[in-house]
Design a protein around this motif. Sequence first.
Motif, PDB file in Angstrom:
ATOM      1  N   ILE A   1      -1.148   5.994  -1.310  1.00 17.71           N
ATOM      2  CA  ILE A   1      -0.739   6.008  -2.709  1.00 17.71           C
ATOM      3  C   ILE A   1      -1.985   5.914  -3.580  1.00 17.71           C
ATOM      4  CG2 ILE A   1      -0.408   3.491  -2.771  1.00 17.71           C
ATOM      5  CD1 ILE A   1       1.827   3.995  -4.858  1.00 17.71           C
ATOM      6  N   VAL A   2      -1.935   6.543  -4.744  1.00 17.17           N
ATOM      7  CA  VAL A   2      -3.004   6.449  -5.736  1.00 17.17           C
ATOM      8  C   VAL A   2      -2.565   5.485  -6.826  1.00 17.17           C
ATOM      9  CG1 VAL A   2      -4.260   7.669  -7.557  1.00 17.17           C
ATOM     10  CG2 VAL A   2      -3.983   8.730  -5.305  1.00 17.17           C
TER      11      VAL A   2
ATOM     12  N   TRP B   1       2.097   8.074  -6.830  1.00 14.50           N
ATOM     13  CA  TRP B   1       1.063   7.413  -7.627  1.00 14.50           C
ATOM     14  C   TRP B   1       1.706   6.450  -8.611  1.00 14.50           C
ATOM     15  CZ3 TRP B   1       0.696   8.222 -13.018  1.00 14.50           C
ATOM     16  CH2 TRP B   1       1.485   9.270 -13.521  1.00 14.50           C
ATOM     17  N   ALA B   2       0.958   5.436  -8.959  1.00 14.29           N
ATOM     18  CA  ALA B   2       1.390   4.438  -9.930  1.00 14.29           C
ATOM     19  C   ALA B   2       0.201   4.140 -10.824  1.00 14.29           C
ATOM     20  CB  ALA B   2       1.875   3.174  -9.222  1.00 14.29           C
ATOM     21  N   THR B   3       0.432   3.345 -11.852  1.00 15.25           N
ATOM     22  CA  THR B   3      -0.668   2.911 -12.711  1.00 15.25           C
ATOM     23  C   THR B   3      -0.661   1.393 -12.818  1.00 15.25           C
ATOM     24  OG1 THR B   3       0.501   2.838 -14.849  1.00 15.25           O
ATOM     25  CG2 THR B   3      -0.338   4.978 -14.130  1.00 15.25           C
ATOM     26  N   THR B   4      -1.761   0.855 -13.278  1.00 13.90           N
ATOM     27  CA  THR B   4      -1.781  -0.538 -13.698  1.00 13.90           C
ATOM     28  C   THR B   4      -1.142  -0.627 -15.077  1.00 13.90           C
ATOM     29  OG1 THR B   4      -3.937  -0.296 -14.761  1.00 13.90           O
ATOM     30  CG2 THR B   4      -3.923  -0.935 -12.425  1.00 13.90           C
ATOM     31  N   MET B   5      -0.869  -1.846 -15.558  1.00 12.97           N
ATOM     32  CA  MET B   5      -0.312  -1.988 -16.900  1.00 12.97           C
ATOM     33  C   MET B   5      -1.328  -1.556 -17.940  1.00 12.97           C
ATOM     34  SD  MET B   5       2.360  -2.638 -18.614  1.00 12.97           S
ATOM     35  CE  MET B   5       2.580  -2.544 -20.384  1.00 12.97           C
ATOM     36  N   LEU B   6      -2.587  -1.916 -17.768  1.00 11.56           N
ATOM     37  CA  LEU B   6      -3.621  -1.492 -18.707  1.00 11.56           C
ATOM     38  C   LEU B   6      -3.750   0.023 -18.720  1.00 11.56           C
ATOM     39  CD1 LEU B   6      -5.860  -2.396 -20.681  1.00 11.56           C
ATOM     40  CD2 LEU B   6      -7.422  -2.467 -18.720  1.00 11.56           C
ATOM     41  N   GLY B   7      -3.460   0.651 -17.594  1.00  9.65           N
ATOM     42  CA  GLY B   7      -3.565   2.101 -17.486  1.00  9.65           C
ATOM     43  C   GLY B   7      -2.251   2.841 -17.663  1.00  9.65           C
TER      44      GLY B   7
ATOM     45  N   GLU C   1       2.518  -2.235  -1.994  1.00  9.63           N
ATOM     46  CA  GLU C   1       2.091  -3.284  -1.071  1.00  9.63           C
ATOM     47  C   GLU C   1       2.323  -2.907   0.386  1.00  9.63           C
ATOM     48  OE1 GLU C   1       4.063  -6.809  -2.442  1.00  9.63           O
ATOM     49  OE2 GLU C   1       3.273  -6.586  -4.482  1.00  9.63           O
ATOM     50  N   GLY C   2       3.213  -1.925   0.612  1.00  5.84           N
ATOM     51  CA  GLY C   2       3.437  -1.455   1.969  1.00  5.84           C
ATOM     52  C   GLY C   2       2.565  -0.273   2.353  1.00  5.84           C
ATOM     53  N   SER C   3       1.681   0.138   1.454  1.00  5.15           N
ATOM     54  CA  SER C   3       0.813   1.282   1.734  1.00  5.15           C
ATOM     55  C   SER C   3      -0.308   0.900   2.691  1.00  5.15           C
ATOM     56  CB  SER C   3       0.220   1.805   0.425  1.00  5.15           C
ATOM     57  OG  SER C   3      -0.768   2.794   0.675  1.00  5.15           O
ATOM     58  N   ASP C   4      -0.668   1.832   3.557  1.00  2.00           N
ATOM     59  CA  ASP C   4      -1.809   1.597   4.442  1.00  2.00           C
ATOM     60  C   ASP C   4      -3.084   2.218   3.894  1.00  2.00           C
ATOM     61  OD1 ASP C   4      -0.919   4.163   4.758  1.00  2.00           O
ATOM     62  OD2 ASP C   4      -0.942   4.162   6.949  1.00  2.00           O
ATOM     63  N   CYS C   5      -3.004   2.795   2.665  1.00  4.64           N
ATOM     64  CA  CYS C   5      -4.208   3.320   2.013  1.00  4.64           C
ATOM     65  C   CYS C   5      -3.948   3.395   0.512  1.00  4.64           C
ATOM     66  CB  CYS C   5      -4.582   4.699   2.563  1.00  4.64           C
ATOM     67  SG  CYS C   5      -6.111   5.355   1.842  1.00  4.64           S
ATOM     68  N   VAL C   6      -4.438   2.408  -0.220  1.00  7.19           N
ATOM     69  CA  VAL C   6      -4.301   2.374  -1.675  1.00  7.19           C
ATOM     70  C   VAL C   6      -5.607   2.865  -2.272  1.00  7.19           C
ATOM     71  CG1 VAL C   6      -3.880   0.949  -3.707  1.00  7.19           C
ATOM     72  CG2 VAL C   6      -2.707   0.432  -1.546  1.00  7.19           C
ATOM     73  N   LEU C   7      -5.571   4.026  -2.911  1.00  7.26           N
ATOM     74  CA  LEU C   7      -6.752   4.598  -3.547  1.00  7.26           C
ATOM     75  C   LEU C   7      -6.698   4.261  -5.040  1.00  7.26           C
ATOM     76  CD1 LEU C   7      -9.299   6.379  -3.482  1.00  7.26           C
ATOM     77  CD2 LEU C   7      -7.798   8.381  -3.736  1.00  7.26           C
ATOM     78  N   ALA C   8      -7.489   3.290  -5.458  1.00  9.30           N
ATOM     79  CA  ALA C   8      -7.489   2.825  -6.843  1.00  9.30           C
ATOM     80  C   ALA C   8      -8.574   3.566  -7.619  1.00  9.30           C
ATOM     81  CB  ALA C   8      -7.735   1.319  -6.898  1.00  9.30           C
ATOM     82  N   LEU C   9      -8.159   4.300  -8.639  1.00  8.77           N
ATOM     83  CA  LEU C   9      -9.079   5.126  -9.413  1.00  8.77           C
ATOM     84  C   LEU C   9      -9.214   4.573 -10.831  1.00  8.77           C
ATOM     85  CD1 LEU C   9      -7.789   8.686  -8.384  1.00  8.77           C
ATOM     86  CD2 LEU C   9      -9.585   7.309  -7.293  1.00  8.77           C
TER      87      LEU C   9
END
Length: 606
Positions: free
Chosen positions: A260-261, A287-293, A322-330
């Motif tokens: 997930i991104v 994909w998801a975002t942070t609250m700031l984003g 939280e269940g992802s095995d690869c969180v790509l934070a951009l």
Amino acid sequence: MWMPMIGLWRLQEELRMDPTDPTLSRRGLVAVSMAAVALGAAATEAQAAGTVTVPDYIVERLHGLGVRHLFGVPGATCDPLFEAAQAGPLEVVVTSSDLDAGYAADGYARTAGIGAVALTYGVGARTILPVVGGAYAERSPMLIVNGGPSPEDLRLQNELGTLFSHSDGTDDGDLRAFQPVTAYARRVTRASELPEVLDAALRTALEQQRPVYVEVARNLWWSRCTAPSGAIQPVPVGPPPEEALLARIQQRLAVARRPIVLAGVGLRRFGLQDTAAALIEALGVPWATTMLGKAVLDENSGGFAGVYAGTRSVPELRDIVEGSDCVLALGCVFGRQYRHLVTRSTNSLMRVDVDGVRIANEPAVSADQGAVLDGMLASAASLASEWRETAALPALDFATRRASLPKRPHPAVRQSEAGIGYDTVMALLSERLTDEHLLVTDTSLSMYPAAEVHIRGRDGVLCNAVWASIGYSVGASVGAALGQSRRPVVVCGDGGFQMTCQALSSMARHELPNVVLVLDNGLYGIEQWLLDKAWYAGNGRPPRAHFALQPWRYDALAQAMGVEHAVRVETAEALATALDASLTHPGPSLLSVRVPPHDLPQELRA
């Protein structure tokens, strides 16, 4: 190039006189004409000599970067800059408090790309330190211009013990105050230094997307310096990524079963939204975002899973992230809400931002984030995942997204209280916001359901979710209204609103179309919840005394400040009607929304 600032504003007033006015003597008319000729000649001579005044240099550089407004409260130490801005191409936006000026400049910077504020030394400038701290933490590129003491001020202070105006007794009190919360802070003591210092400050602001501070000795405002030459060009932060680094990122994505991104606000700050959107589509991942984003990318595009805000997120989204095995934070700025993710998902987390690339718990590797995203995009097709097709992505509709939250009823005491609950307020907003609106949220209990409000289009939200300063939204919306084309719709708690309510005067003065919702529950609700959750269960005792607010008539206050369209509402039906009227009203509006004191958003009910 506009005419030199010195005396121009006075000349403009004279030239507005009617030559047929019998009260204007022939001698006065001749004097005005001669002044015009003299100033015109001076302008020509100055341009030929390749110099400008110090204020004109600042104004021209800001204008070249797209700035069209200067925010502030005028004072003796910075007034010449205001005169130059008004005589030149910038509109001066004078606010009713220094704090509001800072928030407005910050809101402008976050929406227009860069902002500027000028304030009086000491008493004015240090007022905005909380604003600048937030801009530093959340990466907002704003220029703070301060008029500092002259050499004579410092001599008299040090030799005779007579403090210069607004001095704390030190030579560089303001400079030292701003250094920890700015990416660049310098004091200019010679006019010849200004071009180098200002250009370096603005370049740093753009490269790091953080606030910068320039203090000009007040005796220099009438001095000249070399005219601007060339454009200010930021350079990439960090070297191009090495092939081995890109290969490691690609390998982790290739073997991931549930990648997930997580998109952050840095994508907007550094102009990487298009690249990130293309990368997500090519990878075929949710994909998801942070609250700031929130809304940094279009939430209506494929694969959107929601706004991840830690343990208060909707269950489906928590499972995906939280269940992802690869969180790509951009481009993410992680506040305390993300400690759970960062600690729990350390081995699966990859972070790409202005500080470089950090894989798992390894130290960050310096690399230009734009080049990293380009490198990933070049090979993304070979890494495409099919998980998006099988992942249970929440719907975009506000009510549907929140349907999976635990069904916890309100306590009995809440049932007997009049007013409109947070969930209802945000649901009514979600139904009405379009791609013509900018949702500006504050640090209040409303920020939890705000995460699920359906935003149409990119860049439709402004908040300070990491720094979390109450009252931010009202002042920032003034700058946001001038920095972009969407209509700001502000949601602020009553405690926060009491901090920055003077911004209503700026909205009325400049005829801004802002719609402000003040959620009036009579207390600092979020502090009550954070420190004494049991009170919300209705145990018969009053809230903590220091959390209770003095009641205000917010609608009457707004009208006193020039916001004529101001109403108080206590039912959902009345709020719906008032929202519809406010969103079509040509000027600013305020809605005082009564909220039951014991109401909590669904996420927070015990």
